[in-house]
Scaffold this motif. Structure first.
Motif, short mmCIF file in Angstrom:
data_model
loop_
_atom_site.label_atom_id
_atom_site.label_comp_id
_atom_site.label_asym_id
_atom_site.label_seq_id
_atom_site.Cartn_x
_atom_site.Cartn_y
_atom_site.Cartn_z
N ASP A 120 6.30 -6.04 3.27
CA ASP A 120 5.08 -6.24 4.04
C ASP A 120 5.37 -7.00 5.32
O ASP A 120 4.90 -6.63 6.40
CB ASP A 120 4.05 -7.00 3.21
N TRP A 132 1.95 2.01 -3.41
CA TRP A 132 0.85 2.59 -4.20
C TRP A 132 0.78 4.10 -3.95
O TRP A 132 0.63 4.89 -4.90
CB TRP A 132 -0.47 1.93 -3.81
N LEU A 149 2.99 1.69 6.37
CA LEU A 149 3.15 2.13 4.98
C LEU A 149 4.62 2.37 4.66
O LEU A 149 5.12 2.02 3.60
CB LEU A 149 2.35 3.41 4.73
N LEU A 157 0.84 -1.20 0.00
CA LEU A 157 0.00 0.00 0.00
C LEU A 157 0.87 1.25 0.00
O LEU A 157 0.54 2.24 -0.66
CB LEU A 157 -0.92 -0.02 1.22
#
Length: 276
Positions: free
Chosen positions: A214, A194, A268, A191
């Protein structure tokens, strides 16, 4: 003064985002980084920085990240006065000049040949400082780096742009080459990638991001020599000075508060420091 025209593209062009952010933050009256070297470099470059749409919030965020990595670098050098510092994907970062390491430190900046050529034109040479023009994923350049000295390996804003399979391969190669040391880098979740990919500054370069972090335990299993020292979540008050967050705009401060309160959002982006 000679003005250098810059025609870098994609991931190479992103180095101008960090350079301009550090330079811009350093011109603010309440600057944290005070990086006059970056500001001087920007003044010598012919490039349309306006297209990157870098605002004050991004400048402050980049400066905060750099300030923490600078602190870890100073700490390592203080403990190991004969150390090697290996700065991967250095871009046009002026860390060696901000740190000003003492004699005895061997400092290596590594980046693509065209980036290193530009660095040579923008920054002065100095004792104990070596520039290596090569892709960081090319094993050949590592032969120039001593194996018998403690090494600090720095990767700021680099690893997400490498192919997924290249990151563990590169880090295993580096940590096996030297006997001991530390590794410091920034890592981002899927994420997080992104969000970075949709920043106007990154979109302006056309760069793509690949490697995500992650699961830290999965990453550590790929490189068994690594032992975690520090993990800072995005804008973690244990590592990031809240006074610096207070310098940001109110929408940015609100976003930081929301991200910090929700665990998946806090992950994040992370700054990680390992020993090996």
């Amino acid at each position: 003064m000679t003005i250098e025209k810059v025609t870098l593209t994609e991931e190479k062009e992103t180095l101008l985002i960090t350079l301009y952010s550090k330079a811009g933050e350093s011109l603010l009256p309440d600057s944290l980084l005070q990086d006059r070297f970056a500001a001087e470099a920007v003044s010598k470059i012919d490039y349309d920085f306006a297209k990157l749409k870098i605002d004050r919030d991004l400048m402050i965020g980049v400066a905060m990240r750099a300030h923490i990595l600078d602190g870890w670098t100073r700490d390592f050098i203080a403990h190991y006065p004969n150390a090697t510092v290996l700065h991967l994907g250095c871009g046009l970062d002026s860390r060696i000049f901000r740190i000003d390491p003492p004699p005895g430190i061997g400092w290596f900046d590594v980046d693509y040949p065209e980036v290193v050529a530009l660095r040579r034109r923008l920054y002065p040479a100095r004792e104990g400082y070596s520039l290596i023009g090569a892709s960081v994923t090319d094993p050949a350049w590592l032969g120039a780096v001593p194996t018998d000295r403690p090494a600090l390996i720095l990767a700021e804003g680099l690893l997400p742009y490498l192919a997924e399979e290249e990151v563990p391969r590169l880090l295993r190669r580096l940590t096996e080459h030297v006997t001991s040391g530390e590794l410091a880098f920034d890592g981002y979740s899927r994420l997080g990638l992104w969000f970075i990919a949709h920043q106007p500054s990154v979109q302006a370069t056309g760069a793509t991001l690949h490697w995500a972090l992650d699961d830290r335990r999965e990453f550590e299993a790929q490189i068994p020599r690594l032992k975690l020292m520090t993990e800072l979540m995005a804008y973690d008050p244990d590592g990031y000075d809240p006074r610096q967050i207070a310098r940001m705009s109110w929408p940015a401060r609100l976003a930081v508060g929301v991200f910090s309160a929700i665990a998946p959002m806090a992950r994040l982006g992370r700054l990680l420091r390992y020993r090996f």
